[in-house]
Design an enzyme around this catalytic site. Structure first.
Site, PDB file in Angstrom:
ATOM      1  N   TYR A 249      16.340  39.993  65.723  1.00 54.89           N
ATOM      2  CA  TYR A 249      16.189  40.105  64.266  1.00 54.89           C
ATOM      3  C   TYR A 249      15.521  38.863  63.679  1.00 54.89           C
ATOM      4  O   TYR A 249      15.035  38.897  62.557  1.00 54.89           O
ATOM      5  CB  TYR A 249      17.537  40.293  63.572  1.00 54.89           C
ATOM      6  CG  TYR A 249      18.320  41.521  63.945  1.00 54.89           C
ATOM      7  CD1 TYR A 249      17.779  42.533  64.739  1.00 54.89           C
ATOM      8  CD2 TYR A 249      19.633  41.680  63.497  1.00 54.89           C
ATOM      9  CE1 TYR A 249      18.525  43.646  65.079  1.00 54.89           C
ATOM     10  CE2 TYR A 249      20.381  42.794  63.822  1.00 54.89           C
ATOM     11  CZ  TYR A 249      19.829  43.765  64.620  1.00 54.89           C
ATOM     12  OH  TYR A 249      20.580  44.868  64.948  1.00 54.89           O
TER      13      TYR A 249
ATOM     14  N   HIS B 252      21.724  44.127  74.114  1.00 48.41           N
ATOM     15  CA  HIS B 252      21.147  44.926  73.031  1.00 48.41           C
ATOM     16  C   HIS B 252      20.695  46.316  73.493  1.00 48.41           C
ATOM     17  O   HIS B 252      20.874  47.299  72.767  1.00 48.41           O
ATOM     18  CB  HIS B 252      19.976  44.160  72.405  1.00 48.41           C
ATOM     19  CG  HIS B 252      19.721  44.508  70.982  1.00 48.41           C
ATOM     20  ND1 HIS B 252      19.233  43.603  70.066  1.00 48.41           N
ATOM     21  CD2 HIS B 252      19.883  45.659  70.292  1.00 48.41           C
ATOM     22  CE1 HIS B 252      19.114  44.188  68.881  1.00 48.41           C
ATOM     23  NE2 HIS B 252      19.490  45.439  68.996  1.00 48.41           N
TER      24      HIS B 252
END
EC number: 1.1.1.-
Length: 277
Positions: free
Chosen positions: A51, A107
């Site tokens: 991010y 992730h």
């Protein structure tokens, strides 16, 4: 402060059932959003290395008058770093200005790369070193989870997956529960409610409970036993998403929302997403 429900993970640690997600937010937007969320009463923040806004989370946490043991901070190991989780985690901790994270997630399984089992073993070691409190995964399907358990003997505490009324993944949710893995919903509002907020049952319940469609959907996640992390950088929306603890949906209302499931995936397919190497 509003009392919010906690989920007990199988390792004994407690995780707030509702948190703030900060996907697709700049560092500055993230700092402001996290500051507002902490002011409203959130204690769980979900970010990720990819991010590129962990610094924003760190700045907000540093400035906040909230004790570290009241916070629950999640970040994630990106695919390219599965070969070196320790270095990736240390970089994340530096950006977050923390000594440890409460939850560290792989992730994506990235099955083509096929490093997720060795990465998982490293996460176990990093947990033993005290750099992580709980370890988990994102976007893992049943075969990926089963392989982790078979090859390491250790199940994730959490599996964070795309989950919303249009993609409920009930088989995976049930499998997780059977193996004492908590299920956490990302994109819980189906990316801004498109195709969800205008559904008749959602509009009807919003009117009935004097709530917004978003609040109805968040409550559906909570009443379904899911951990939920709606994303927002808008102060009013951050507050609105947290004002869901003064009502509960009835069993038949939950069932009516269940019927909206049409298997509509908005994000990538975990079976194919990741490296081509």
């Amino acid at each position: 402060m509003t009392m919010q429900p906690l989920i007990k993970l199988y390792d004994g640690r407690l995780m707030p059932q509702l948190g703030l997600g900060v996907w697709q937010a700049s560092i500055q937007e993230t700092e402001l959003a996290v500051s507002k969320a902490l002011e409203v009463g959130y204690r769980s923040i979900d970010t990720a290395a990819i991010y590129k806004n962990e610094e924003g989370v760190g700045k907000a946490l540093k400035a906040a008058a909230v004790a570290r043991d009241e916070l629950f901070i999640t970040t994630k190991l990106w695919n390219d770093d599965q070969h070196n989780p320790q270095q990736a985690l240390e970089t994340s901790l530096q950006k977050l200005q923390l000594d440890y994270v409460d939850l560290y997630l792989i992730h994506w399984p990235d099955p083509k790369q096929d490093h997720y089992v060795s990465a998982w073993r490293e996460l176990v070691t990093l947990k033993e070193q005290g750099l992580i409190r709980s370890i988990g995964v994102c976007n893992f399907h049943i075969p990926h989870l089963q392989r982790l358990i078979d090859e390491t003997g250790i199940a994730p505490t959490v599996n964070q997956i795309e989950l919303h009324p249009l993609l409920q993944q009930r088989q995976l949710h049930a499998w997780n529960a059977t193996h004492h893995i908590a299920t956490e919903s990302w994109s819980p509002l189906a990316q801004g409610g498109k195709g969800v907020f205008d559904q008749e049952i959602i509009r009807k319940l919003a009117q009935q409970y004097n709530k917004t469609p978003a609040q109805i959907v968040i409550r559906w996640h909570l009443d379904s036993g899911l951990i939920v992390i709606p994303k927002s950088v808008t102060p009013a929306r951050i507050r609105e998403n947290f004002e869901v603890f003064d009502f509960k949906l009835q069993k038949e209302e939950l069932l009516a929302i269940t019927k909206l499931d049409c298997g509509k995936r908005l994000g990538p397919d975990p079976e194919v997403f990741g490296s081509d190497r």
